[in-house]
Write a protein that holds these residues in place. Structure first.
Motif, PDB file in Angstrom:
ATOM      1  N   VAL A 136      -1.903  -0.600   1.879  1.00 37.18           N
ATOM      2  CA  VAL A 136      -1.761  -0.504   3.334  1.00 37.18           C
ATOM      3  C   VAL A 136      -2.721  -1.515   3.948  1.00 37.18           C
ATOM      4  O   VAL A 136      -3.916  -1.481   3.664  1.00 37.18           O
ATOM      5  N   GLN A 137      -2.195  -2.406   4.777  1.00 41.87           N
ATOM      6  CA  GLN A 137      -3.009  -3.462   5.364  1.00 41.87           C
ATOM      7  C   GLN A 137      -2.904  -3.426   6.879  1.00 41.87           C
ATOM      8  O   GLN A 137      -1.798  -3.390   7.432  1.00 41.87           O
TER       9      GLN A 137
ATOM     10  N   THR B  28       7.550 -11.186  13.116  1.00 41.15           N
ATOM     11  CA  THR B  28       7.351 -10.852  11.703  1.00 41.15           C
ATOM     12  C   THR B  28       7.911  -9.469  11.390  1.00 41.15           C
ATOM     13  O   THR B  28       8.603  -9.268  10.385  1.00 41.15           O
ATOM     14  N   LEU B  29       7.614  -8.505  12.265  1.00 40.87           N
ATOM     15  CA  LEU B  29       8.073  -7.134  12.039  1.00 40.87           C
ATOM     16  C   LEU B  29       9.591  -7.018  12.170  1.00 40.87           C
ATOM     17  O   LEU B  29      10.205  -6.170  11.521  1.00 40.87           O
ATOM     18  N   ALA B  30      10.196  -7.854  13.007  1.00 39.02           N
ATOM     19  CA  ALA B  30      11.635  -7.778  13.228  1.00 39.02           C
ATOM     20  C   ALA B  30      12.425  -8.008  11.945  1.00 39.02           C
ATOM     21  O   ALA B  30      13.481  -7.409  11.734  1.00 39.02           O
TER      22      ALA B  30
ATOM     23  N   TYR C 197       0.068  -1.238  10.880  1.00 41.11           N
ATOM     24  CA  TYR C 197      -0.248  -1.413   9.457  1.00 41.11           C
ATOM     25  C   TYR C 197       1.013  -1.819   8.707  1.00 41.11           C
ATOM     26  O   TYR C 197       2.121  -1.343   8.993  1.00 41.11           O
ATOM     27  N   LEU C 198       0.811  -2.694   7.720  1.00 41.14           N
ATOM     28  CA  LEU C 198       1.878  -3.136   6.845  1.00 41.14           C
ATOM     29  C   LEU C 198       1.819  -2.339   5.547  1.00 41.14           C
ATOM     30  O   LEU C 198       0.742  -2.108   5.006  1.00 41.14           O
TER      31      LEU C 198
ATOM     32  N   PRO D  17       6.698  -7.045   2.053  1.00 38.97           N
ATOM     33  CA  PRO D  17       6.399  -5.724   2.610  1.00 38.97           C
ATOM     34  C   PRO D  17       7.584  -4.776   2.494  1.00 38.97           C
ATOM     35  O   PRO D  17       8.744  -5.198   2.545  1.00 38.97           O
ATOM     36  N   GLU D  18       7.260  -3.498   2.336  1.00 42.88           N
ATOM     37  CA  GLU D  18       8.290  -2.467   2.202  1.00 42.88           C
ATOM     38  C   GLU D  18       8.351  -1.562   3.427  1.00 42.88           C
ATOM     39  O   GLU D  18       9.146  -0.614   3.453  1.00 42.88           O
ATOM     40  N   GLY D  19       7.521  -1.857   4.427  1.00 47.24           N
ATOM     41  CA  GLY D  19       7.553  -1.054   5.640  1.00 47.24           C
ATOM     42  C   GLY D  19       6.378  -1.369   6.539  1.00 47.24           C
ATOM     43  O   GLY D  19       5.536  -2.216   6.226  1.00 47.24           O
ATOM     44  N   TYR D  20       6.325  -0.668   7.665  1.00 48.66           N
ATOM     45  CA  TYR D  20       5.199  -0.794   8.585  1.00 48.66           C
ATOM     46  C   TYR D  20       5.153   0.432   9.486  1.00 48.66           C
ATOM     47  O   TYR D  20       6.107   1.233   9.539  1.00 48.66           O
TER      48      TYR D  20
END
Length: 391
Positions: free
Chosen positions: A152-153, A162-164, A199-200, A207-210
């Motif tokens: 978790v970052q 980026t999140l999109a 958090y990523l 990445p597998e989620g946020y």
């Protein structure tokens, strides 16, 4: 009304200020917040009706998309529909909405979605219940998950671009989720009254989620308000539950927005999550041919559905259509037998998958042959439509 109502846009600072003052009164928010809201949506995306030069009603249009059958269908989100109290009861809202709907049709927009303050008005305009949005609440101490396999970052600078990319991988699998525009993303990551944390989940390169959330007070207790979260794998779901549970020493509950059925709850040991409130969003089919063409369908279905649609407001929709589905794609032509007959507003919950054709038939919302019911059921079979976003 005694004088003609004129429909149009807002192009000068004086009208923009008048519109802002009217909407702030209608929705009880400070006039100081108007410039931010106006600029987030874009003044060119507001529509108003005037009477003798005075603005007597207005609304906002979000230009975005909505996922159906794993395809993003262009959509106009309607928001902030306001009429000041001295002009209510004079069909101002009908003039505003009917002109907006016709404009959207002429611009080639397939569908429109909104959250209604009253069902009666929007049903009159061809909108109908089409999906859900629920606020869930869960005691953090009941989660019990202990899985820290994935990293978790903390995200120091939240960038929606980026999140999109991560969000799209999940959203395209869920009927009704938005193909968000920048204004919706800003509403998720920017909150003036709350510190936002992000958090990523998983490796930064893959990445597998946020999760995006704030810590908020309620009485003597803290709770987590999740603004948005995505989990692309079972491991990411487990890690997110563990991450939330790790707040339990200070945080009593966690709240988030989802559908009436949330599969993430399958990973919890007990049914401790409760729905705080449940609301329905409405959808209107603006262009029958485009809406049915652009939606995705089950790839194994090879069939032809004959529809007869009635639409009071858009004459071109008031017709018979043949929907041919093959290889997950639809193709629409005018004509056919009209084996399945329905009003335009009843087409909305069929289109989104909120109700099955048989349920709509039992509710008196459509008439169809047994074969047409079977074909429509196969074409529109999918998961319950929902969205976490409000606009």
């Amino acid at each position: 009304m005694t004088s003609k109502i004129e429909f149009g846009t807002v192009s000068n600072p004086e009208d923009a200020q008048s519109l802002g003052e009217m909407l702030c009164q209608c929705f009880n928010f400070p006039i100081a917040d108007w410039p931010e809201y106006r600029d987030r949506i874009g003044l060119e995306n507001f529509r108003v009706v005037r009477q003798t030069g005075e603005i007597v009603g207005g609304l906002a249009i979000y230009r975005m998309g909505q996922w159906f059958g794993q395809q993003s269908v262009p959509m106009a989100g309607i928001a902030a529909v306001g009429v000041p109290p001295e002009h209510r009861g004079k069909k101002v809202a009908i003039e505003l909405l009917s002109n907006t709907i016709r404009e959207l049709y002429h611009k080639g927009v397939p569908i429109s979605t909104l959250y209604p303050a009253t069902q009666r008005l929007y049903r009159q305009m061809g909108y109908e219940q089409a999906g859900s949005r629920c606020c869930w609440e869960l005691p953090t101490e009941s989660i019990k998950s202990i899985d820290r396999t994935l990293s978790v970052q903390k995200i120091k600078t939240i960038q929606s671009e980026t999140l999109a990319k991560i969000y799209h991988q999940q959203a395209q699998q869920i009927n009704g989720n938005l193909d968000r525009n920048p204004a919706i993303w800003r509403g998720i990551v920017e909150h003036k009254e709350n510190v936002v944390h992000a958090y990523l989940i998983g490796a930064e390169t893959q990445p597998e989620g946020y999760i995006i959330f704030s810590q908020k007070s309620e009485g003597n207790n803290l709770y987590l308000e999740i603004w948005d979260w995505v989990a692309l794998t079972p491991a990411a779901i487990e890690r997110l539950w563990t991450f939330i549970a790790d707040h339990r020493s200070q945080v009593k509950n966690v709240r988030w927005y989802s559908g009436a059925i949330d599969p993430r709850l399958l990973l919890l040991p007990e049914q401790t999550a409760k729905i705080r409130f449940h609301e329905m969003w409405f959808l209107r089919i603006i262009n029958v041919e485009k809406a049915l063409n652009l939606r995705g369908y089950p790839p194994e279905v090879e069939a032809e559905l004959h529809l007869a649609v009635k639409d009071t407001w858009i004459p071109d929709n008031n017709s018979n259509f043949v929907l041919t589905v093959s290889g997950g794609q639809g193709e629409v032509t005018k004509g056919g037998r009209g084996d399945l007959q329905l009003e335009i507003r009843a087409l909305a919950p069929l289109y989104t998958g909120l109700f099955t054709p048989l349920q709509l038939q039992m509710a008196g919302q459509l008439e169809a042959t047994d074969k047409a019911i079977l074909i429509a059921t196969q074409m529109f079979a999918d998961s319950h439509p929902w969205m976490p976003d409000f606009f």
